[in-house]
Design a protein around this motif. Structure first.
Motif, PDB file in Angstrom:
ATOM      1  N   PHE A   1       0.865  -1.176   0.000  1.00  0.00           N
ATOM      2  CA  PHE A   1       0.000   0.000   0.000  1.00  0.00           C
ATOM      3  C   PHE A   1       0.897   1.219   0.000  1.00  0.00           C
ATOM      4  O   PHE A   1       1.528   1.537   0.991  1.00  0.00           O
ATOM      5  N   ASN A   2       1.008   1.881  -1.134  1.00  0.00           N
ATOM      6  CA  ASN A   2       1.965   2.966  -1.305  1.00  0.00           C
ATOM      7  C   ASN A   2       1.239   4.231  -1.755  1.00  0.00           C
ATOM      8  O   ASN A   2       1.264   4.598  -2.901  1.00  0.00           O
ATOM      9  N   SER A   3       0.584   4.901  -0.849  1.00  0.00           N
ATOM     10  CA  SER A   3      -0.198   6.075  -1.210  1.00  0.00           C
ATOM     11  C   SER A   3       0.671   7.326  -1.254  1.00  0.00           C
ATOM     12  O   SER A   3       1.704   7.419  -0.601  1.00  0.00           O
ATOM     13  N   LEU A   4       0.211   8.300  -2.021  1.00  0.00           N
ATOM     14  CA  LEU A   4       0.910   9.568  -2.118  1.00  0.00           C
ATOM     15  C   LEU A   4       0.965  10.270  -0.766  1.00  0.00           C
ATOM     16  O   LEU A   4       1.986  10.851  -0.397  1.00  0.00           O
ATOM     17  N   THR A   5      -0.118  10.211  -0.003  1.00  0.00           N
ATOM     18  CA  THR A   5      -0.133  10.850   1.311  1.00  0.00           C
ATOM     19  C   THR A   5       0.982  10.291   2.193  1.00  0.00           C
ATOM     20  O   THR A   5       1.705  11.037   2.848  1.00  0.00           O
ATOM     21  N   ARG A   6       1.124   8.988   2.221  1.00  0.00           N
ATOM     22  CA  ARG A   6       2.162   8.364   3.055  1.00  0.00           C
ATOM     23  C   ARG A   6       3.559   8.778   2.615  1.00  0.00           C
ATOM     24  O   ARG A   6       4.475   8.831   3.427  1.00  0.00           O
ATOM     25  N   GLN A   7       3.727   9.059   1.330  1.00  0.00           N
ATOM     26  CA  GLN A   7       5.042   9.458   0.822  1.00  0.00           C
ATOM     27  C   GLN A   7       5.383  10.905   1.159  1.00  0.00           C
ATOM     28  O   GLN A   7       6.552  11.241   1.323  1.00  0.00           O
ATOM     29  N   LEU A   8       4.361  11.764   1.245  1.00  0.00           N
ATOM     30  CA  LEU A   8       4.621  13.199   1.308  1.00  0.00           C
ATOM     31  C   LEU A   8       4.441  13.855   2.668  1.00  0.00           C
ATOM     32  O   LEU A   8       4.959  14.945   2.882  1.00  0.00           O
ATOM     33  N   ALA A   9       3.681  13.261   3.555  1.00  0.00           N
ATOM     34  CA  ALA A   9       3.256  14.014   4.739  1.00  0.00           C
ATOM     35  C   ALA A   9       3.167  13.140   5.972  1.00  0.00           C
ATOM     36  O   ALA A   9       3.004  11.932   5.869  1.00  0.00           O
ATOM     37  N   PRO A  10       3.214  13.782   7.144  1.00  0.00           N
ATOM     38  CA  PRO A  10       2.825  13.047   8.352  1.00  0.00           C
ATOM     39  C   PRO A  10       1.343  12.708   8.191  1.00  0.00           C
ATOM     40  O   PRO A  10       0.572  13.517   7.670  1.00  0.00           O
ATOM     41  N   TRP A  11       0.943  11.527   8.598  1.00  0.00           N
ATOM     42  CA  TRP A  11      -0.425  11.105   8.318  1.00  0.00           C
ATOM     43  C   TRP A  11      -0.949  10.207   9.417  1.00  0.00           C
ATOM     44  O   TRP A  11      -0.202   9.684  10.236  1.00  0.00           O
ATOM     45  N   ARG A  12      -2.276  10.043   9.382  1.00  0.00           N
ATOM     46  CA  ARG A  12      -2.959   9.080  10.238  1.00  0.00           C
ATOM     47  C   ARG A  12      -4.002   8.359   9.419  1.00  0.00           C
ATOM     48  O   ARG A  12      -4.600   8.931   8.514  1.00  0.00           O
ATOM     49  N   ASP A  13      -4.225   7.119   9.773  1.00  0.00           N
ATOM     50  CA  ASP A  13      -5.195   6.272   9.093  1.00  0.00           C
ATOM     51  C   ASP A  13      -6.611   6.571   9.584  1.00  0.00           C
ATOM     52  O   ASP A  13      -6.859   6.613  10.787  1.00  0.00           O
ATOM     53  N   VAL A  14      -7.515   6.783   8.642  1.00  0.00           N
ATOM     54  CA  VAL A  14      -8.941   6.914   8.953  1.00  0.00           C
ATOM     55  C   VAL A  14      -9.677   5.910   8.082  1.00  0.00           C
ATOM     56  O   VAL A  14      -9.763   6.073   6.859  1.00  0.00           O
ATOM     57  N   LEU A  15     -10.138   4.834   8.693  1.00  0.00           N
ATOM     58  CA  LEU A  15     -10.881   3.787   7.991  1.00  0.00           C
ATOM     59  C   LEU A  15     -10.112   3.241   6.793  1.00  0.00           C
ATOM     60  O   LEU A  15     -10.668   3.004   5.726  1.00  0.00           O
ATOM     61  N   GLY A  16      -8.812   3.062   6.974  1.00  0.00           N
ATOM     62  CA  GLY A  16      -7.971   2.516   5.913  1.00  0.00           C
ATOM     63  C   GLY A  16      -7.443   3.540   4.932  1.00  0.00           C
ATOM     64  O   GLY A  16      -6.744   3.185   3.982  1.00  0.00           O
ATOM     65  N   ILE A  17      -7.754   4.798   5.136  1.00  0.00           N
ATOM     66  CA  ILE A  17      -7.313   5.866   4.231  1.00  0.00           C
ATOM     67  C   ILE A  17      -6.300   6.742   4.962  1.00  0.00           C
ATOM     68  O   ILE A  17      -6.610   7.307   6.011  1.00  0.00           O
ATOM     69  N   PRO A  18      -5.087   6.875   4.417  1.00  0.00           N
ATOM     70  CA  PRO A  18      -4.102   7.749   5.051  1.00  0.00           C
ATOM     71  C   PRO A  18      -4.462   9.216   4.789  1.00  0.00           C
ATOM     72  O   PRO A  18      -4.653   9.629   3.651  1.00  0.00           O
ATOM     73  N   VAL A  19      -4.556   9.991   5.858  1.00  0.00           N
ATOM     74  CA  VAL A  19      -4.934  11.401   5.770  1.00  0.00           C
ATOM     75  C   VAL A  19      -3.786  12.228   6.339  1.00  0.00           C
ATOM     76  O   VAL A  19      -3.315  11.964   7.451  1.00  0.00           O
ATOM     77  N   ALA A  20      -3.354  13.231   5.575  1.00  0.00           N
ATOM     78  CA  ALA A  20      -2.253  14.091   6.012  1.00  0.00           C
ATOM     79  C   ALA A  20      -2.650  14.847   7.272  1.00  0.00           C
ATOM     80  O   ALA A  20      -3.790  15.288   7.408  1.00  0.00           O
ATOM     81  N   ASP A  21      -1.702  14.988   8.174  1.00  0.00           N
ATOM     82  CA  ASP A  21      -1.947  15.729   9.409  1.00  0.00           C
ATOM     83  C   ASP A  21      -1.115  17.004   9.394  1.00  0.00           C
ATOM     84  O   ASP A  21      -0.073  17.109  10.027  1.00  0.00           O
ATOM     85  N   PHE A  22      -1.601  17.990   8.638  1.00  0.00           N
ATOM     86  CA  PHE A  22      -0.961  19.291   8.524  1.00  0.00           C
ATOM     87  C   PHE A  22      -1.725  20.325   9.333  1.00  0.00           C
ATOM     88  O   PHE A  22      -2.956  20.278   9.385  1.00  0.00           O
TER      89      PHE A  22
END
Length: 182
Positions: A1-22
């Motif tokens: 699972f190689n999402s753009l969010t995980r590559q670019l930003a600090p993030w947290r998982d919400v229901l399986g979706i990585p969401v940037a924490d900016f």
């Protein structure tokens, strides 16, 4: 699972979706830098409705892998609180964040718009131009086109060479369009 969010930003998982924490200013600065670098960075906003759609629509969930995903609304904050014990640093909903991004960018940007009915997208261009006269706004297409029109939209976008493309066709259609065409 190689999402753009995980590559670019600090993030947290919400229901399986990585969401940037900016934080708000942090997100503005990050995207301004990407624009200045001409680094293609598609952005989507995850709210509770979109998260529910992603859970039921694997194609949409997969499309989200190709986006930097920003948090949008209290529903995502509640999920983050329940799952991680803290909310996101900022509510980065598109209706507030996009104008802030345009306002913050002093250098002239070319901004293309795709979506909505023709009179609505024309009115959006006029409103944006009045609010942010330092930028060049252009309608690329309304949102009522056939699949066979996508190549022409891609060509028109390439000819304009926008720094930002705003797509408003509803979830999940707009995200799937972006991954397929832009």
């Amino acid at each position: 699972f190689n999402s753009l969010t995980r590559q670019l930003a600090p993030w947290r998982d919400v229901l399986g979706i990585p969401v940037a924490d900016f934080g708000y200013d942090e997100a503005l600065a990050f995207l301004a830098r990407k624009i200045d670098e001409k680094a293609y960075t598609p952005v989507a906003f995850l709210n509770a409705n979109n998260a529910n759609i992603a859970m039921e629509n694997p194609g949409f969930e997969k499309a989200l892998d190709e986006f930097l995903i920003l948090s949008d609304g209290v529903g995502v904050d509640i999920a983050a609180w329940l799952l991680h014990g803290k909310i996101f640093k900022a509510n980065l909903n598109g209706t507030d964040f996009v104008p802030a991004l345009l306002r913050a960018h002093a250098k002239k940007l070319k901004v293309g718009l795709i979506g909505a009915k023709r009179d609505v997208v024309d009115a959006a261009v006029a409103s944006f131009a009045a609010s942010f006269p330092q930028h060049d706004f252009r309608v690329i297409s309304d949102g009522y086109f056939k699949p066979e029109d996508e190549l022409a939209i891609k060509q028109k976008t390439a000819e304009f060479r926008p720094d930002i493309v705003l797509v408003a066709m509803g979830v999940p259609r707009q995200e799937q369009f972006v991954t397929r065409v832009l």
